[in-house]
Structures are given as C-alpha cells and as structure tokens.
Design a protein around this motif. Structure first.
Motif, PDB file in Angstrom:
ATOM      1  N   ALA A 124       0.827  -1.204   0.000  1.00 56.73           N
ATOM      2  CA  ALA A 124       0.000   0.000   0.000  1.00 56.73           C
ATOM      3  C   ALA A 124       0.860   1.252   0.000  1.00 56.73           C
ATOM      4  N   ALA A 125       1.908   1.242   0.807  1.00 53.93           N
ATOM      5  CA  ALA A 125       2.761   2.424   0.938  1.00 53.93           C
ATOM      6  C   ALA A 125       3.502   2.750  -0.352  1.00 53.93           C
ATOM      7  N   ILE A 126       3.841   1.721  -1.139  1.00 58.57           N
ATOM      8  CA  ILE A 126       4.631   1.971  -2.354  1.00 58.57           C
ATOM      9  C   ILE A 126       3.764   2.013  -3.620  1.00 58.57           C
ATOM     10  N   SER A 127       2.472   1.756  -3.469  1.00 57.72           N
ATOM     11  CA  SER A 127       1.576   1.805  -4.628  1.00 57.72           C
ATOM     12  C   SER A 127       1.408   3.251  -5.087  1.00 57.72           C
ATOM     13  N   LYS A 128       1.526   3.471  -6.375  1.00 54.88           N
ATOM     14  CA  LYS A 128       1.449   4.827  -6.916  1.00 54.88           C
ATOM     15  C   LYS A 128       0.184   5.057  -7.733  1.00 54.88           C
ATOM     16  N   SER A 129      -0.134   4.123  -8.610  1.00 53.27           N
ATOM     17  CA  SER A 129      -1.278   4.351  -9.497  1.00 53.27           C
ATOM     18  C   SER A 129      -2.582   4.042  -8.771  1.00 53.27           C
ATOM     19  N   VAL A 134      -6.261   0.502  -5.551  1.00 55.87           N
ATOM     20  CA  VAL A 134      -7.529  -0.225  -5.434  1.00 55.87           C
ATOM     21  C   VAL A 134      -7.254  -1.713  -5.234  1.00 55.87           C
ATOM     22  N   SER A 135      -6.298  -2.252  -5.977  1.00 56.74           N
ATOM     23  CA  SER A 135      -5.942  -3.662  -5.855  1.00 56.74           C
ATOM     24  C   SER A 135      -5.439  -3.984  -4.446  1.00 56.74           C
ATOM     25  N   VAL A 136      -4.627  -3.098  -3.897  1.00 56.09           N
ATOM     26  CA  VAL A 136      -4.107  -3.293  -2.545  1.00 56.09           C
ATOM     27  C   VAL A 136      -5.242  -3.281  -1.524  1.00 56.09           C
ATOM     28  N   VAL A 137      -6.149  -2.326  -1.663  1.00 52.22           N
ATOM     29  CA  VAL A 137      -7.275  -2.225  -0.718  1.00 52.22           C
ATOM     30  C   VAL A 137      -8.137  -3.487  -0.775  1.00 52.22           C
ATOM     31  N   ILE A 138      -8.415  -3.969  -1.979  1.00 51.99           N
ATOM     32  CA  ILE A 138      -9.211  -5.195  -2.118  1.00 51.99           C
ATOM     33  C   ILE A 138      -8.502  -6.361  -1.434  1.00 51.99           C
ATOM     34  N   GLY A 139      -7.197  -6.466  -1.645  1.00 52.98           N
ATOM     35  CA  GLY A 139      -6.429  -7.547  -1.038  1.00 52.98           C
ATOM     36  C   GLY A 139      -6.470  -7.511   0.475  1.00 52.98           C
ATOM     37  N   PHE A 163      -2.583   3.520   3.705  1.00 54.12           N
ATOM     38  CA  PHE A 163      -1.579   4.236   2.915  1.00 54.12           C
ATOM     39  C   PHE A 163      -0.796   5.241   3.761  1.00 54.12           C
ATOM     40  N   GLN A 164      -0.682   4.902   5.049  1.00 56.07           N
ATOM     41  CA  GLN A 164       0.132   5.710   5.972  1.00 56.07           C
ATOM     42  C   GLN A 164      -0.292   7.174   5.987  1.00 56.07           C
ATOM     43  N   LYS A 165      -1.585   7.427   5.801  1.00 59.59           N
ATOM     44  CA  LYS A 165      -2.161   8.776   5.831  1.00 59.59           C
ATOM     45  C   LYS A 165      -1.504   9.718   4.821  1.00 59.59           C
ATOM     46  N   SER A 166      -1.175   9.145   3.657  1.00 54.79           N
ATOM     47  CA  SER A 166      -0.476   9.939   2.637  1.00 54.79           C
ATOM     48  C   SER A 166      -1.388  10.375   1.491  1.00 54.79           C
ATOM     49  N   LEU A 167      -2.660   9.958   1.518  1.00 53.87           N
ATOM     50  CA  LEU A 167      -3.561  10.270   0.414  1.00 53.87           C
ATOM     51  C   LEU A 167      -4.399  11.513   0.707  1.00 53.87           C
ATOM     52  N   THR A 168      -4.822  12.180  -0.357  1.00 52.93           N
ATOM     53  CA  THR A 168      -5.736  13.314  -0.204  1.00 52.93           C
ATOM     54  C   THR A 168      -7.164  12.782  -0.084  1.00 52.93           C
ATOM     55  N   GLU A 169      -8.072  13.642   0.350  1.00 52.85           N
ATOM     56  CA  GLU A 169      -9.475  13.235   0.462  1.00 52.85           C
ATOM     57  C   GLU A 169     -10.030  12.810  -0.896  1.00 52.85           C
ATOM     58  N   SER A 170      -9.637  13.513  -1.942  1.00 53.11           N
ATOM     59  CA  SER A 170     -10.146  13.174  -3.270  1.00 53.11           C
ATOM     60  C   SER A 170      -9.601  11.828  -3.748  1.00 53.11           C
ATOM     61  N   ILE A 172      -8.825   9.300  -1.753  1.00 54.02           N
ATOM     62  CA  ILE A 172      -9.565   8.298  -0.979  1.00 54.02           C
ATOM     63  C   ILE A 172     -10.963   8.117  -1.568  1.00 54.02           C
ATOM     64  N   ALA A 173     -11.614   9.229  -1.875  1.00 56.48           N
ATOM     65  CA  ALA A 173     -12.952   9.164  -2.475  1.00 56.48           C
ATOM     66  C   ALA A 173     -12.905   8.433  -3.814  1.00 56.48           C
ATOM     67  N   GLY A 174     -11.835   8.639  -4.567  1.00 55.10           N
ATOM     68  CA  GLY A 174     -11.673   7.965  -5.854  1.00 55.10           C
ATOM     69  C   GLY A 174     -11.540   6.460  -5.692  1.00 55.10           C
ATOM     70  N   ILE A 175     -10.813   6.032  -4.648  1.00 56.21           N
ATOM     71  CA  ILE A 175     -10.652   4.595  -4.381  1.00 56.21           C
ATOM     72  C   ILE A 175     -12.001   3.978  -4.014  1.00 56.21           C
ATOM     73  N   ILE A 176     -12.754   4.659  -3.141  1.00 60.47           N
ATOM     74  CA  ILE A 176     -14.079   4.151  -2.745  1.00 60.47           C
ATOM     75  C   ILE A 176     -15.005   4.078  -3.955  1.00 60.47           C
ATOM     76  N   SER A 177     -14.937   5.095  -4.799  1.00 54.49           N
ATOM     77  CA  SER A 177     -15.761   5.115  -6.013  1.00 54.49           C
ATOM     78  C   SER A 177     -15.417   3.937  -6.921  1.00 54.49           C
TER      79      SER A 177
END
Length: 200
Positions: A124-129, A134-139, A163-170, A172-177
């Motif tokens: 999760a920490a090294i995932s960029k795209s 999304v794949s990491v979260v599902i796993g 993701f070690q609190k490194s993501l923006t709100e948008s 995170i919302a994109g991952i949930i979407s």
C-alpha cells in the motif's frame, strides 16, 4: 490499527527494503543463523532506528531447520500473548506453509511472504497508481479477519491508514468510487457492505 509482527528468516532472505518497516504499526524480529557473521548495514540501521519495536535473535546451534524452529517458537509465544495481532513470516521457505495453515485454522492471522515488499501494508505504501491502490485495498479487505468498516467514513479512515495517511481526500474518495464501480463494495447512503469472496 493492530500490531503487525514481521519475523524475518535472515538465512533465507536478506531484505533490502527494511526501511519500509519503520512505521509504528510494525514490530520486527530478524532471525540470524548460527553461521552468519553479520547483518547488512541497511538492516542494522533500520533496527536501531526502530528502537524497542525491533530486535534480532541469533541462533546458537546449527542443524537442519534450526532457525525455522526458532521462528515457530516465537510465533507461537507472540500469538498467545497478542491473539488479535497480524503475523508475517518473511521467507522463501515453503516449509512454513503447513504451520501457517495450522495457525490460520486456530484463528491466528498469519501469512508467509517471500519479501518485505509483499506485505500488504508495504504494498500500500509503495503503490502509486490508482489501479494499484484499489488492488491493494481489495487484497487487505479480502484477507483481513478483522471487522470491516461499515460506514463510508470509517472505510475512508481505514483506507487512509492503509496508505500511511499519505492520500488526499479526493484520492480516498476515488478509491471508494472505484471499489463501488467494481462491485466490491455497495454504498447505501452512509453505509457500506461487501460483496467479494472472503469479505462479508
């Protein structure tokens, strides 16, 4: 978040990505063989920086599977002490797999990975795209035995922690979407349910 214990079979794997384990949620034990005279500077420096969350155990005797038995012993002790923690054996030795299956049957959250970068939280920490994330979260959702978030707010918080609190709100919302678009989660107003194998 629950503790993640990482038990490294240093006879079998000499990880170069140790700095990925410096996050507070990891505790690390490096098991060093009786005939190994040293560990690399990278490993030693990370262990020092981690303080009391990291240690090494040098095996005093040699023999077939001597180090493996030590890992099994400490894994058993730790799982008795903290039954709700997550345990990760870093080793290419498939001989651990029977132990892993036995412990899983006893409701212990344990896995074997071949390298530090295979650990879900490190992935999760090294995932960029976005697709990787999304794949990491599902796993993580599919493999975790812990209670899954039941609201959009707690799911967002869980993803942020992954993701070690490194993501923006948008982001995170994109991952949930995307999870919703893939049919992995069903969002009903503020509630969330899961519809992938292994996630109830």
């Amino acid at each position: 978040m629950k503790n993640n214990y990482v038990l490294i079979d240093y006879e079998n794997v000499q990880p170069e990505e140790m700095d990925a384990l410096e996050k507070e949620l990891f505790s690390v034990i490096v098991f060093v063989g009786a005939n190994q005279a040293k560990v690399t500077f990278e490993v030693a420096s990370v262990l020092q920086r981690m303080g009391d969350r990291a240690t090494y155990i040098k095996i005093t005797g040699s023999g077939k599977n001597a180090l493996d038995f030590h890992i099994a012993y400490y894994l058993g002790k730790l799982s008795e002490k903290e039954p709700d923690a997550y345990f990760h054996i870093v080793s290419k030795d498939t001989g651990f797999d029977l132990l892993v299956e036995h412990l899983k049957a006893k409701k212990v959250s344990v896995r074997r990975v071949k390298s530090v970068t295979e650990l879900p939280l490190v992935k999760a920490a090294i995932s960029k795209s976005s697709a990787e994330r999304v794949s990491v979260v599902i796993g993580i959702l599919a493999k975790s035995s812990a209670a899954r978030p039941r609201t959009v707010k707690t799911l967002a918080s869980a993803i942020n922690a992954m993701f070690q609190k490194s993501l923006t709100e948008s982001e995170i919302a994109g991952i949930i979407s995307e999870l919703s678009r893939k049919g992995v989660v069903v969002v009903n107003q503020t509630k969330v349910s899961y519809v992938i194998p292994g996630v109830l």
